[in-house]
Design a protein around this motif. Structure first.
Motif, mmCIF file in Angstrom:
data_model
loop_
_atom_site.group_PDB
_atom_site.id
_atom_site.type_symbol
_atom_site.label_atom_id
_atom_site.label_comp_id
_atom_site.label_asym_id
_atom_site.label_seq_id
_atom_site.Cartn_x
_atom_site.Cartn_y
_atom_site.Cartn_z
ATOM 1 N N GLU A 166 -2.680 0.180 -4.374
ATOM 2 C CA GLU A 166 -2.407 -1.074 -3.826
ATOM 3 C C GLU A 166 -1.611 -1.824 -4.855
ATOM 4 O O GLU A 166 -2.229 -1.930 -6.117
ATOM 5 N N GLU A 225 -7.307 3.083 -3.959
ATOM 6 C CA GLU A 225 -8.424 3.003 -3.017
ATOM 7 C C GLU A 225 -8.360 3.971 -1.842
ATOM 8 O O GLU A 225 -7.224 4.729 -1.927
ATOM 9 N N HIS A 237 -4.314 -0.952 -8.118
ATOM 10 C CA HIS A 237 -5.536 -0.347 -8.036
ATOM 11 C C HIS A 237 -5.403 1.008 -7.089
ATOM 12 O O HIS A 237 -4.592 0.825 -5.901
ATOM 13 N N HIS A 295 0.903 -1.211 -0.038
ATOM 14 C CA HIS A 295 0.073 -0.166 -0.070
ATOM 15 C C HIS A 295 1.022 1.381 0.062
ATOM 16 O O HIS A 295 1.785 1.402 0.874
HETATM 17 MN MN MN Z 1 -6.053 -2.641 0.136
#
Ligand code: MN
Length: 492
Positions: A171, A143, A141, A30
């Motif tokens: 991520e 988020e 992605h 992350h």
């Molecule tokens: Mn995540």
């Protein structure tokens, strides 16, 4: 999975009581997107600030609030995908990932599930032992981050700070191509370096801006993948290595004792150097993912991607290639210099118009060594690129010896100043005047008649004479001149 990574490397196997085991690691990293505002609101993202100071009505999930995508976060994700040699998806979808947490006021996280913004890519990792590993990237992605629960402020109450709530995260999911703790550490180091070069994440692990979930399993070489455990939120590269080593040993011990590995989420405890069970692993369907009805699919065209690609900076691999190819540095020195963008830039400024190998030597050995010892970053180096360049020039011109240069470096480090002026004022100039050196040579020979006789049988003793003359000159005599004069006078 690529061919090279699929092949078990015997040197990486660990020994159990019943034979060899292979460690298989994949990572979910992350990375906080570098952006002034959050992913779906205009609230600021700066670190610190009083609790709940950086919170908009959207971040606090007030009724009727609607998310609006932050274009800069999208651009940062695309830049990162390009930096990972990855496929960029011109159409992606935001989904709701539903779960309850006191610091998640929406009751769901807006994430991307089946259609992420970035698809498959690769990271090339050069290890210290000369091995190169290609680690596949599965996807990247966008988020939202959650808020933070604070449990240590009050005896009976917990508090919630939503400053992080809604901050954009990328991520980045790797394929299970990693086969040892060293490879995992090198992968994360390289990924961090790429993100920092790109300017898409500052990589500050102490602030939690980059953290890794580490999936670890073990298997007999050549067998299918074993059951994995996920070690959550490891926030230092060193801990990643420790967590993998501990977890692999734990799993091998469990299986060899006749047990089975349960798929679960574990925590790494840095104090004890061990992982502990946190909860049994949830499956994707537990989250009831569905497309967020408040957000349209994210669409852009290839021209937008091309425009971002055109603006990308030179990345570590390309820079390393240039340092080796154009500057003639060894791959090892080039690796050391390019790992941090600031070091590479410092080196290039010093190397400009000078011998790059000598510049690399000074930056790596003297400067970086000194900075390391004092726990400082190159950004606040007391010795500037101009000052270090001047010291190197003074050696090149024969004004000072290499040994005096190190003393000069120390003076400039501690007191600053123009190295040329320091050399003048402190009389540090190398003595090349043969007359002055000759007087010293005569003096030393006259004071040591026995040694002067012996040196004809044992020429190795010449070094002793050189040392004595250098000492007498306080290191300022030109060593070549000293050598030549001694040889002549001693007849060796
Ligand atoms: Mn995540």
């Amino acid at each position: 999975m690529n061919q090279a990574a699929a092949k078990p490397r015997t040197s990486k196997l660990i020994k159990g009581a019943t034979g060899d085991w292979e460690i298989v690691v994949g990572m979910e990293v992350h990375a906080q997107v570098t952006s002034h505002a959050k992913l779906f609101s205009g609230a600021p993202t700066g670190f610190g600030g009083a609790p709940n100071d950086h919170v908009s009505l959207v971040d606090a999930a007030m009724p009727g609030m609607l998310p609006v995508i932050n274009g800069e976060c999208v651009a940062q994700a695309v830049r990162t995908g390009l930096g990972l040699d990855a496929e960029i998806n011109l159409r992606s979808v935001f989904d709701r990932k539903n779960y309850f947490y006191p610091d998640l006021p929406q009751g769901y996280q807006i994430s991307q599930y089946k259609q992420p913004i970035v698809g498959e890519g690769t990271v090339t990792v050069d290890l210290a032992d000369g091995e190169t590993v290609t680690v596949g990237i599965e996807r990247l992605h966008l988020e939202q981050d959650a808020g933070k629960s604070i449990h240590d402020q009050h005896a009976t109450m917990s508090f919630v700070d939503l400053n992080r709530s809604g901050v954009a995260l990328m991520e980045i999911v790797s394929k299970p191509d990693i086969r040892s703790a060293d490879q995992a550490k090198a992968f994360l180091t390289k990924l961090r370096s790429i993100l920092r070069y790109l300017g898409t994440c500052d990589g500050d692990m102490e602030k939690g801006n980059l953290r890794a979930d580490v999936n670890v399993s073990v298997r007999r070489p050549g067998e299918p993948l074993g059951t994995r455990c996920e070690i959550k939120n490891v926030n230092s590269i060193r801990f990643v290595g420790q967590a993998i080593d501990f977890e692999a040993r734990r799993q091998v011990g469990l299986i060899e004792d006749g047990g089975t590995v349960e798929q679960e989420t574990r925590l790494f405890d840095p104090g004890r150097g061990e992982t502990r069970s946190m909860r049994s692993k949830e499956e994707a369907h537990d989250y009831r993912y569905f497309p967020d009805p408040d957000l349209l699919p994210l669409e852009f065209d290839q021209a937008y991607v091309d425009q971002l690609a055109a603006g990308l900076p030179e990345l570590p691999d390309a820079r390393k290639e240039r340092f080796v190819g154009a500057f003639g540095l060894s791959p090892y020195d080039a690796d050391v210099l390019v790992a941090e963008k600031e070091n590479a830039e410092y080196f290039e400024a010093v190397a400009e118009g000078r011998d790059p190998k000598i510049a690399a030597n000074w930056v790596i050995n003297e400067l970086a060594g000194r900075l390391n010892r004092e726990g400082r970053e190159i950004a606040d180096s007391p010795v500037s690129t101009e000052q270090l360049g001047a010291i190197i020039d003074l050696i090149g011109e024969g004004t000072i010896s290499g040994k005096i240069a190190k003393d000069l470096f120390e003076i400039v480090w501690a007191e600053g100043g123009d190295p040329r002026v320091v050399v003048d004022e402190r009389g540090m100039k190398q003595v090349t005047d043969t007359g002055a050196i000759e007087a010293l040579v005569d003096e030393i020979i006259a004071a040591n008649p026995d040694k002067a006789r012996q040196v004809r049988e044992k020429p190795a003793m010449l070094g002793w004479f050189v040392g004595q003359v250098m000492k007498a000159s306080q290191g300022k005599a030109n060593p070549q001149a000293v050598n030549a004069l001694l040889k002549e006078k001693l007849g060796v």
